[in-house]
Write an enzyme that holds these catalytic residues in place. Structure first.
Site, short mmCIF file in Angstrom:
data_model
loop_
_atom_site.label_atom_id
_atom_site.label_comp_id
_atom_site.label_asym_id
_atom_site.label_seq_id
_atom_site.Cartn_x
_atom_site.Cartn_y
_atom_site.Cartn_z
N ASN A 1 0.81 -1.23 0.00
CA ASN A 1 0.00 0.00 0.00
C ASN A 1 0.84 1.27 0.00
OD1 ASN A 1 -2.39 -1.33 0.01
ND2 ASN A 1 -2.82 -1.04 2.19
N LYS A 2 2.12 1.17 0.28
CA LYS A 2 2.95 2.36 0.45
C LYS A 2 3.38 2.93 -0.90
CE LYS A 2 2.28 2.01 4.77
NZ LYS A 2 2.91 1.19 5.77
#
Ligand SMILES: *Cc1c(COP(=O)(O)O)cnc(C)c1O
Length: 386
Positions: free
Chosen positions: A188-189
């Site tokens: 998700n980063k």
């Protein structure tokens, strides 16, 4: 309510952008016969040093491992305190506890969800060893103000920069100055290696300690073994951990890092569009940008759902009914059972964090998201809120 779903299939709040180069590089690792820490990890670390403008970058299998090792490097004694914020992922608090420290929380600013530095000095005691600020959503905290206080009281700063690779404070990259920064490459980063993370520091001594601790406490670079020059002999100087990154992970990271600035440009474009299209909607409160000069990495675009008509959880489930994913970053840490029981936190301790925690939601934001998709998200939000 009409349910003419604009999204035929589920539209996630986050999605990594993995290209052919990443795929080819992973296949190359798999075929090479060397898949764990090796030449690609070394290459990725060199690239990171270059990008972050930092002399010491150590890749790891997660940012959680990074926070743990950064804290262990400070050699906390029983009763030592580490200050952080309740608006963070559980790792920040868990690693403080697992490194033998006591987490001390201070509230966040209502305006931007970053740690309230005006409350910092009052929280410092003679047991305070470190502070872990979180650059929330990719917005750097006021670093000059933070380090002034930290230096005055002789405490370390470990920046939880899980959201903040590519962010800048006063034209300097997060990771290029200060004590220790920890970045995450979770899917998700802003960039991913599958799972993964790294530490950046300017401090040779800390870098050496972490380098030993990340691979069983062995006192020599683990990857020397794959080359002829490495001797088979080694010494163990610490009961270390198994926190090293694999070449398969670095293979992805090598190409992700090349695209990071472009990813952030796109995230910034989308974030600015969200701001301009949501700022006049009564039911939504936007966070503000601080006055100091900075570059936001826009890992997340968060808003507060601020209306009696429906609460945040209802908003999230209505979005889901319309095939749109949203995220919750975060429920304030002090409201979870374990920490409440163990450290006697209670509702009312951190009013800003509690206020935000009840209302906050992360809207879809990722580099491959199109303008049309964003407009669809915004239109669906407007229908839900009207
Ligand atoms: C994601 C995240 C972490 C942990 O990162 P991992 O790489 O998943 O271990 C730590 N702190 C914050 C604020 C995060 O968002």
């Amino acid at each position: 309510m009409s349910l003419k779903a604009k999204f035929k299939s589920f539209f996630p709040f986050s999605k990594p952008d993995i290209g052919q180069k990443e795929i080819r590089e992973v296949v190359d690792s798999l075929k090479s016969g060397w898949i764990t820490s090796g030449p690609k990890v070394l290459k990725f670390e060199d690239q990171l040093k270059n990008y972050l403008n930092s002399p010491y970058v150590l890749t790891l299998n997660s940012a959680t491992a990074g926070l743990h090792l950064a804290l262990l490097a400070l050699e906390l004694k029983p009763g030592d305190e580490v200050i952080t914020t309740p608006m963070t992922w559980l790792s920040t608090v868990n690693t403080i506890i697992n490194a033998g420290g006591k987490p001390v929380l201070i509230d966040v600013n209502k305006d931007d969800c970053n740690i309230d530095l005006d409350k910092l000095e009052k929280a410092i005691t003679n047991k305070t060893k470190a502070i872990i600020p979180v650059h929330f959503a990719g917005l750097p905290v006021d670093i000059d103000k933070l380090y002034n206080i930290a230096k005055k009281h002789n405490i370390y700063v470990i920046e939880d920069a899980a959201h903040a690779i590519g962010a800048e404070y006063k034209d300097k990259k997060i990771g290029s100055f200060g004590d220790i920064q920890v970045f995450s490459f979770h899917p998700n980063k802003n960039i991913t290696t599958g799972e993964g993370g790294c530490i950046s520091t300017q401090n040779k001594n800390i870098a050496e300690k972490i380098s030993i601790m990340r691979f069983h406490g062995i006192d020599r670079k683990s990857w020397d073994r794959f080359s002829k020059k490495g001797s088979q002999d080694y010494e163990v100087v610490y009961p270390g951990y198994k926190y090293n990154m694999m070449d398969i992970q670095a293979a992805i990271g090598i190409h992700q890092l090349c695209k990071l600035d472009k990813f952030i440009d796109k995230r910034t474009l989308l974030a600015n569009r969200y701001v301009s299209k949501l700022k006049n909607i009564q039911e939504i409160t936007l966070f503000k940008q601080p006055n100091y000069s900075h570059k936001h990495a826009w890992h997340l675009f968060t808003v507060l759902i601020n209306t009696k008509k429906l609460n945040r959880d209802e908003f999230m489930s209505f979005m889901k009914q319309r095939n749109i994913g949203t995220g919750l970053h975060y429920k304030a840490v002090h409201l979870y059972q374990y920490y409440k029981n163990k450290f006697k936190f209670k509702y009312g301790d951190f009013p800003n964090a509690e206020y935000i925690s009840e209302k906050i939601v992360s809207l879809p934001l990722f580099p491959n998201m199109t303008i049309q998709e964003q407009d669809n998200v915004i239109n669906e939000m407007k229908e839900i809120l009207k």
